[in-house]
Write an enzyme that holds these catalytic residues in place. Structure first.
Site, mmCIF file in Angstrom:
data_model
loop_
_atom_site.group_PDB
_atom_site.id
_atom_site.type_symbol
_atom_site.label_atom_id
_atom_site.label_comp_id
_atom_site.label_asym_id
_atom_site.label_seq_id
_atom_site.Cartn_x
_atom_site.Cartn_y
_atom_site.Cartn_z
ATOM 1 N N ASP A 13 0.906 -1.041 -0.067
ATOM 2 C CA ASP A 13 0.011 -0.073 0.092
ATOM 3 C C ASP A 13 0.720 1.203 0.140
ATOM 4 O OD1 ASP A 13 -2.295 -1.743 0.113
ATOM 5 O OD2 ASP A 13 -1.813 -1.976 2.358
ATOM 6 N N LYS A 16 1.963 2.025 -5.058
ATOM 7 C CA LYS A 16 2.795 1.418 -6.454
ATOM 8 C C LYS A 16 1.894 1.650 -7.540
ATOM 9 C CE LYS A 16 3.276 -2.406 -4.465
ATOM 10 N NZ LYS A 16 2.860 -2.382 -3.417
ATOM 11 N N GLY A 40 -4.278 -4.807 -4.164
ATOM 12 C CA GLY A 40 -5.058 -3.766 -4.670
ATOM 13 C C GLY A 40 -4.182 -2.585 -5.101
ATOM 14 N N HIS A 41 -4.356 -2.384 -6.291
ATOM 15 C CA HIS A 41 -3.465 -1.233 -6.783
ATOM 16 C C HIS A 41 -4.635 -0.177 -7.345
ATOM 17 C CE1 HIS A 41 0.053 -3.906 -7.693
ATOM 18 N NE2 HIS A 41 -0.016 -3.919 -6.378
ATOM 19 N N GLN A 222 2.253 -6.061 -3.114
ATOM 20 C CA GLN A 222 2.456 -6.252 -1.673
ATOM 21 C C GLN A 222 3.739 -5.181 -1.483
ATOM 22 O OE1 GLN A 222 1.650 -9.652 -2.879
ATOM 23 N NE2 GLN A 222 -0.227 -8.858 -2.532
ATOM 24 N N LEU A 330 3.566 12.517 0.301
ATOM 25 C CA LEU A 330 4.142 13.356 1.065
ATOM 26 C C LEU A 330 3.179 14.554 1.623
ATOM 27 C CD1 LEU A 330 6.999 14.652 2.304
ATOM 28 C CD2 LEU A 330 7.067 15.978 0.519
ATOM 29 N N SER A 400 5.544 11.828 -4.920
ATOM 30 C CA SER A 400 4.055 11.886 -5.232
ATOM 31 C C SER A 400 3.494 12.664 -4.070
ATOM 32 C CB SER A 400 3.640 10.735 -5.136
ATOM 33 O OG SER A 400 2.284 10.579 -5.091
ATOM 34 N N GLY A 402 -0.094 13.816 -4.371
ATOM 35 C CA GLY A 402 -1.338 13.697 -4.506
ATOM 36 C C GLY A 402 -1.772 12.353 -5.263
#
Ligand code: IMP
Length: 418
Positions: A13, A16, A40-41, A222, A330, A400, A402
């Site tokens: 989580d 990725k 879950g992506h 994962q 961030l 990243s 957002g």
């Protein structure tokens, strides 16, 4: 040789999916190599959210070939539903290939996974999707592969060999309901018929492209500390999640990889049970959970949240041989003051019983999502990133800020430098 692996550096989580989607815009092929629909992506494209569990995150880009490698365990029901969703979004699942050597998740795997979790004293907190039992059968040489599902006679023979033992185990040991042979046979024959046009020898497909120095992206699922060997065993998933697994799970050699990118969330989260030294069970933890929308993409479970653990990151740098680092989310730390990073453990220096030693750093108040240039970040946010980069000893290539495709500060494009 531009072939890149993207790996999670924590307990999954890390974001990725978004990073793979971003780099996939310039890739020819995106390949999943381990795990299954426990993953879950989450992708946000034009404000629309898509959650993928099995199909590689590149599928939302036109012209990208997506491959499910031999190391993945495949639940055909989930895959067919995902193909339907992708088609509904106007994307072309014709560019999807599934390895004939990938192992199947069968209904008894799911039931075993769920019954064991109910009965187990020491709960792992699995996703209940049958992942562990399917991998057990693979190494126990009792698994049934995708290539066998698409040949009805072969599938019948294989199921005849394994089902009696599975039923006995479910009934006598787990006190559960057994399965009718004909029911599984019919259901999986129908799945096989619908999926057979996607099934091929993906090792050659991936290998040929890599040898031709075309752009291939290997998408990890994962995270490093959920690796069955290198993670917080037994609170781990049942596959190898580290970068080396990309070779085994697709059938190419380690000399073919040019870059290994580690994705690290600006704080830490974990779903399921197991050690988590920097976990915050207070107001700050709740703030991270709400601000970061930290609820499992697969099970909807709330994720446990805590400060960034730099020891976990260093472990990921070593076990994956990272060449570049991405820091995600961030923006979620905006408004927290101070922000803390774990730089050691007090007792025994072990991850599973260590009391964290923190370094406090001044926080920042500004919202970050519109920022596209590192220099425009508040100084304290820059210092926070510099601290992470220094400890990791690996260059930062992207931040990243957002959830959308556009919310990034790009420092190095891995395709250009590969
Ligand atoms: P399993 O993979 O379903 O067997 O679950 C084993 C452990 O891995 C549990 O703690 C799960 O919550 C965790 N896990 C599995 N897949 C993911 C994922 O994609 N993200 C985060 N945690 C995961």
């Amino acid at each position: 040789m531009p072939s890149i692996i993207v790996i999670g550096t924590q307990w999954g989580d890390e974001g990725k999916g978004k990073i793979v989607d971003l780099f996939a815009s310039e890739a020819e092929m995106v390949v999943r190599f381990q795990g299954g629909n426990n993953a879950g992506h989450t992708l946000v494209v034009d404000g629309e959210k898509t959650v993928l569990h099995l199909i590689p995150s590149g599928i939302l880009h036109r012209g990208v070939h997506c491959v499910i490698g031999n190391g993945v365990v495949v639940d055909p029901e989930v895959l067919l539903e995902e193909i339907r969703v992708v088609q509904e979004k106007g994307r072309d699942p014709e560019r999807l290939s599934i390895s004939d050597k990938a192992h199947l998740i069968l209904p008894y795997h799911k039931r075993i996974d769920q019954l064991r979790e109910e009965k187990r004293g020491r709960k792992i907190g699995t996703t209940g999707r049958g992942i562990g039992p399917a991998y057990e059968d693979k190494v126990g040489r009792m698994g049934i592969r995708v290539g066998e599902m698409i040949e009805p006679d072969l599938f019948r023979r294989r199921l005849q060999e394994v089902l009696p033992e599975k039923n006995l185990y479910i009934e006598k040991i787990l006190d559960g309901r057994s399965f009718r042979f004909e029911e599984i046979l019919e259901t999986y024959a129908a799945y096989g018929e619908r999926l057979k046009s996607y099934v091929r020898d993906t090792s050659s497909l991936v290998g040929d492209l890599v040898r031709q120095k075309r752009r291939v992206l290997f998408e990890g699922a994962q995270g490093t500390s959920l690796d069955v060997d290198h993670g917080t065993y037994p609170y781990v998933t049942s596959s190898n999640t580290v970068a080396g697994s990309a070779c085994i799970g697709t059938g190419i050699g380690p000399t073919m990889i040019s870059d290994v990118i580690g994705v690290c969330k600006a704080y830490t989260t974990r779903v399921g049970s197991g050690p988590f030294p920097t976990e915050l069970k207070d107001e700050i933890g709740r703030r991270l959970q709400e601000g970061g929308d930290e609820f499992g993409a697969t099970t909807g479970r709330p994720r446990r949240c805590g400060w960034l653990d730099l020891l976990l990151l260093k472990h990921a740098v070593r076990t994956n041989g990272l060449t570049g680092l991405v820091v995600t989310k961030l923006d979620i730390l905006s408004g927290l003051d101070p922000v803390k990073v774990c730089v050691g453990y007090r007792s025994n220096h072990r991850q599973d019983d260590g009391e964290p030693v923190y370094e406090s750093m001044p926080g920042w108040k500004e919202a970050l999502s519109g920022i596209r240039d590192l220099k425009k970040l508040p100084k304290n946010a820059r210092d926070y990133l510099a601290r992470i980069e220094k400890e990791a000893g690996v260059p930062l290539i992207l931040v990243s800020v957002g959830p959308s495709r556009e919310d990034n500060i790009l420092l190095r494009n891995p395709w250009r430098s590969a």
